[in-house]
Every structure is written in structure tokens, then in C-alpha cells.
Design a protein around this motif. Structure first.
Motif, PDB file in Angstrom:
ATOM      1  N   ALA A  30      24.742  10.205  -5.165  1.00 54.62           N
ATOM      2  CA  ALA A  30      24.428  10.514  -6.562  1.00 54.62           C
ATOM      3  C   ALA A  30      23.204   9.723  -7.011  1.00 54.62           C
ATOM      4  N   ARG A  31      22.688  10.122  -8.183  1.00 55.83           N
ATOM      5  CA  ARG A  31      21.559   9.425  -8.790  1.00 55.83           C
ATOM      6  C   ARG A  31      21.798   9.302 -10.291  1.00 55.83           C
ATOM      7  N   LEU A  32      21.168   8.287 -10.875  1.00 57.69           N
ATOM      8  CA  LEU A  32      21.233   8.073 -12.317  1.00 57.69           C
ATOM      9  C   LEU A  32      19.823   8.005 -12.866  1.00 57.69           C
ATOM     10  N   TRP A  33      19.567   8.775 -13.934  1.00 59.70           N
ATOM     11  CA  TRP A  33      18.281   8.772 -14.628  1.00 59.70           C
ATOM     12  C   TRP A  33      18.507   8.400 -16.091  1.00 59.70           C
ATOM     13  N   ASP A  34      17.459   7.935 -16.757  1.00 58.99           N
ATOM     14  CA  ASP A  34      17.574   7.784 -18.207  1.00 58.99           C
ATOM     15  C   ASP A  34      17.342   9.145 -18.852  1.00 58.99           C
ATOM     16  N   ALA A  35      17.411   9.198 -20.175  1.00 59.86           N
ATOM     17  CA  ALA A  35      17.300  10.473 -20.877  1.00 59.86           C
ATOM     18  C   ALA A  35      15.922  11.100 -20.752  1.00 59.86           C
ATOM     19  N   GLU A  36      14.919  10.278 -20.401  1.00 62.31           N
ATOM     20  CA  GLU A  36      13.557  10.792 -20.227  1.00 62.31           C
ATOM     21  C   GLU A  36      13.277  11.242 -18.799  1.00 62.31           C
ATOM     22  N   GLY A  37      14.275  11.125 -17.935  1.00 62.09           N
ATOM     23  CA  GLY A  37      14.116  11.594 -16.560  1.00 62.09           C
ATOM     24  C   GLY A  37      13.595  10.565 -15.588  1.00 62.09           C
ATOM     25  N   SER A  51       0.820  -1.215   0.000  1.00 57.57           N
ATOM     26  CA  SER A  51       0.000   0.000   0.000  1.00 57.57           C
ATOM     27  C   SER A  51       0.852   1.263   0.000  1.00 57.57           C
ATOM     28  N   ILE A  52       2.170   1.118   0.165  1.00 52.97           N
ATOM     29  CA  ILE A  52       3.066   2.276   0.249  1.00 52.97           C
ATOM     30  C   ILE A  52       3.705   2.534  -1.107  1.00 52.97           C
ATOM     31  N   ARG A  53       3.603   3.783  -1.541  1.00 56.82           N
ATOM     32  CA  ARG A  53       4.256   4.182  -2.786  1.00 56.82           C
ATOM     33  C   ARG A  53       4.710   5.632  -2.654  1.00 56.82           C
ATOM     34  N   VAL A  54       6.002   5.864  -2.774  1.00 55.31           N
ATOM     35  CA  VAL A  54       6.574   7.207  -2.696  1.00 55.31           C
ATOM     36  C   VAL A  54       7.246   7.515  -4.022  1.00 55.31           C
ATOM     37  N   GLU A  55       6.803   8.569  -4.672  1.00 56.92           N
ATOM     38  CA  GLU A  55       7.373   8.948  -5.958  1.00 56.92           C
ATOM     39  C   GLU A  55       8.749   9.584  -5.769  1.00 56.92           C
ATOM     40  N   THR A  56       9.615   9.404  -6.739  1.00 50.22           N
ATOM     41  CA  THR A  56      10.967   9.953  -6.667  1.00 50.22           C
ATOM     42  C   THR A  56      11.003  11.392  -7.175  1.00 50.22           C
ATOM     43  N   ALA A  57      12.044  12.106  -6.777  1.00 48.61           N
ATOM     44  CA  ALA A  57      12.218  13.485  -7.227  1.00 48.61           C
ATOM     45  C   ALA A  57      12.520  13.511  -8.724  1.00 48.61           C
ATOM     46  N   PRO A  58      12.143  14.599  -9.417  1.00 47.61           N
ATOM     47  CA  PRO A  58      12.385  14.670 -10.856  1.00 47.61           C
ATOM     48  C   PRO A  58      13.873  14.786 -11.174  1.00 47.61           C
ATOM     49  N   ALA A  59      14.218  14.471 -12.397  1.00 50.91           N
ATOM     50  CA  ALA A  59      15.596  14.589 -12.860  1.00 50.91           C
ATOM     51  C   ALA A  59      15.995  16.059 -12.952  1.00 50.91           C
ATOM     52  N   PRO A  60      17.284  16.361 -12.874  1.00 50.02           N
ATOM     53  CA  PRO A  60      17.733  17.754 -13.017  1.00 50.02           C
ATOM     54  C   PRO A  60      17.464  18.255 -14.435  1.00 50.02           C
ATOM     55  N   GLU A  61      17.370  19.553 -14.577  1.00 48.16           N
ATOM     56  CA  GLU A  61      17.162  20.151 -15.890  1.00 48.16           C
ATOM     57  C   GLU A  61      18.521  20.499 -16.486  1.00 48.16           C
ATOM     58  N   PHE A  62      19.097  19.531 -17.171  1.00 46.28           N
ATOM     59  CA  PHE A  62      20.397  19.704 -17.807  1.00 46.28           C
ATOM     60  C   PHE A  62      20.235  20.283 -19.211  1.00 46.28           C
ATOM     61  N   LYS A  63      21.279  20.978 -19.664  1.00 45.17           N
ATOM     62  CA  LYS A  63      21.395  21.250 -21.095  1.00 45.17           C
ATOM     63  C   LYS A  63      21.579  19.917 -21.815  1.00 45.17           C
ATOM     64  N   GLY A  64      21.240  19.863 -23.094  1.00 42.07           N
ATOM     65  CA  GLY A  64      21.398  18.634 -23.847  1.00 42.07           C
ATOM     66  C   GLY A  64      22.853  18.243 -24.007  1.00 42.07           C
ATOM     67  N   PRO A  65      23.127  16.978 -24.321  1.00 40.09           N
ATOM     68  CA  PRO A  65      24.517  16.527 -24.480  1.00 40.09           C
ATOM     69  C   PRO A  65      25.301  17.353 -25.497  1.00 40.09           C
ATOM     70  N   GLU A  66      24.643  17.709 -26.590  1.00 38.23           N
ATOM     71  CA  GLU A  66      25.338  18.463 -27.649  1.00 38.23           C
ATOM     72  C   GLU A  66      25.694  19.878 -27.214  1.00 38.23           C
ATOM     73  N   LEU A  92      14.115   7.857 -12.855  1.00 35.86           N
ATOM     74  CA  LEU A  92      15.177   7.487 -11.934  1.00 35.86           C
ATOM     75  C   LEU A  92      15.444   5.988 -12.005  1.00 35.86           C
ATOM     76  N   VAL A  93      16.722   5.634 -12.096  1.00 37.40           N
ATOM     77  CA  VAL A  93      17.127   4.240 -12.248  1.00 37.40           C
ATOM     78  C   VAL A  93      17.881   3.729 -11.022  1.00 37.40           C
ATOM     79  N   ALA A  94      18.698   4.589 -10.406  1.00 37.88           N
ATOM     80  CA  ALA A  94      19.532   4.119  -9.301  1.00 37.88           C
ATOM     81  C   ALA A  94      19.925   5.256  -8.369  1.00 37.88           C
ATOM     82  N   PHE A  95      20.052   4.913  -7.079  1.00 37.46           N
ATOM     83  CA  PHE A  95      20.658   5.765  -6.063  1.00 37.46           C
ATOM     84  C   PHE A  95      22.049   5.199  -5.774  1.00 37.46           C
TER      85      PHE A  95
END
Length: 263
Positions: free
Chosen positions: A242-249, A109-124, A251-254
Motif C-alpha cells: 500500500a501507499r499513503l499520500w497527502d490530500a495534494e497527492g 546524482s540519482i533521483r527517481v520520481e514517484t507515481a502519482p496519487a490515485p484519482e479518488f472521489k472527494g471524501p464528501e 507520496l508520504v510512505a510505502f
């Protein structure tokens, strides 16, 4: 040899005791590589429907470019959770120790949403991490980096953040796995290094990673977002989360590390 080829060999039990060329980090082998080697050995003990929830690694000593002995033991296998211990040895000494917790999903019954990904400039639009022989570790040539937060290592920065984009240069279309993610997370320089004004040795002492299932349906060749924060540093040691997100934001790992620095 690419990382995908190495993963295939480890899973087939071929060449699992050999450290490949091109993955050095000073006098040691890249920590993300040996952590992935040890994880593959530990995961072989566990049912396929049990996901890796947490992995703690202790870097006891530098793993050199020689044959290694990899062992693992199931400490306990319950109905939901399996605990596995693993070691990498060279010359009879333990150089890497790991403890992995695998768990099957269940209704809650417990579900806690994760914080959003940072707003980075694109890789290019972000600065590439240059390869400078003798200053930057050899293994970094296996990755593409784009710094979107913080400064270059050894720039004397006062910013305690470091992050941006990372991917494998030789990534294939194979689905991303825990092994890929361990390498992608650990590929980044310790976030304490930009605070230094001149090159100095640094290495991980302990490292804990927690993963969020299911993993994205992506590959190591895709861009991944990473952001680290130095929480405390003194007496030649630093604590970095640290945290890792995919390109769509998503969250994958702490991750959390204790790092030694010799400045």
C-alpha cells in the motif's frame, strides 16, 4: 485520551508503559498504536537530523490492555545511518519486535520520481466505513474513513484493492509526525477482508514501512489518501502492499504487510 496527547506523554516519558482504553482490536491493542509507542522509544536514541527511512515490525503476539515494558538498543550508529532494535514485552514475553533504520540525507546524482496519487472521489462523495460493534474493531472510532476504491469488509468482493481517505476524528493542529502516520496507515482494514463473505479474524504478522522526507506540513486532522493492493493470498495468509499520500497527492510512505486470516 487523544492520539496527540498520547504522543506528548510518550515523549515526556509519562505513562509510556500503559495501554490506553478505547484502542482495542479484537483481543489485542491496535497495531498502529503499539508500533507508534515502540517507534518513539527507538527514535529517542537517534540524532534529530537523521530521518526514519524504514521500520519493520513483527507482531509476535497480541498486546493486551495491561502495562508493557518497552526497550530499545542501538545496534550500530554510523556517520549516516543508525540501526535501532526495539521490543515491547508483557508478562516477560516479547509481543512486538521492531527494527528501525534512520539515515541522514546526503547529495546524490540519482533521483527517481514517484507515481502519482490515485484519482479518488472527494471524501464528501465517498462511502463512510460504518462502526458496527462486534464486527468492526473498537479503535476505528478514533478515525474517519471514506472508501473511494474497493468494497466494504466482508462483502464478498473480487476487487483486490481497498483505499480512500482517512483522518483522526480528534486530530489537533499539531504537525504530523511518524507516529501519526503509522496510526493512519494501519488504521485501514486489511485489503483482504472485503473478499470474505462473512466476518472472520485477521491480523498483521509482519509490517514494513518506508517514509519519504520531508514530511508534509500538515496535521493528523487533515485528510490523507491510502490505497492497498492484495498481491497474493493463499493458505490463510495474504501479502498486501500500500501507499499513503497527502490530500495534494504527495507520496508520504510505502508499506507492505503479511496478514493472517482465519476463515
Amino acid at each position: 485520551m487523544t492520539f496527540d496527547q498520547l504522543l506528548a506523554k510518550w515523549r515526556e516519558g509519562q505513562g509510556v508503559n500503559e495501554i490506553p482504553a478505547g484502542w482495542t482490536q479484537g483481543r489485542a491493542t491496535f497495531g498502529g498504536l503499539v508500533a507508534a509507542m515502540l517507534y518513539e522509544k527507538m527514535a529517542a536514541h537517534v540524532a534529530a537530523d537523521a530521518s526514519l527511512r524504514s521500520l519493520t515490525i513483527s507482531f509476535v503476539g497480541p498486546v493486551g490492555a495491561e502495562a508493557v515494558d518497552i526497550s530499545s538498543t542501538t545496534l550500530r550508529a554510523g556517520r549516516s545511518v543508525t540501526q535501532v532494535e526495539g521490543h515491547i514485552r508483557q508478562g516477560g514475553s516479547v509481543l512486538l519486535a521492531g527494527l528501525a533504520s534512520f539515515g541522514k540525507g546526503r547529495n546524490s546524482s540519482i533521483r527517481v520520481e514517484t507515481a502519482p496519487a490515485p484519482e479518488f472521489k472527494g471524501p464528501e462523495e465517498s462511502e463512510a466505513l460504518p462502526y458496527i460493534p462486534g464486527v468492526v474493531p473498537e479503535f476505528t472510532q478514533k478515525f474517519d474513513y471514506r472508501i473511494a476504491r474497493g468494497q466494504l469488509p466482508f462483502s464478498g468482493s473480487r476487487d483486490n484493492h481497498l483505499g480512500g481517505w482517512v483522518r483522526f476524528k480528534d486530530g489537533s493542529d499539531q504537525p504530523v509526525t511518524i507516529g501519526h502516520l503509522l496510526a493512519l496507515i494501519d488504521a485501514w482494514p486489511p485489503a483482504i477482508l472485503p473478499m470474505l463473505k462473512a466476518p472472520a479474524p485477521a491480523s498483521s504478522l509482519t509490517w514494513t514501512v518506508e517514509f519519504i522526507e520531508p514530511l508534509p506540513d500538515l496535521t493528523g486532522a487533515h485528510w490523507w489518501q491510502y490505497l492497498a493492493d492484495v498481491e497474493q493470498a493463499a493458505d490463510g495468509y495474504g501479502v498486501i502492499q500500500a501507499r499513503l499520500w497527502d490530500a495534494e497527492g504527495r507520496l508520504v510512505a510505502f508499506t507492505r504487510q503479511t496478514v493472517t486470516v482465519f476463515d
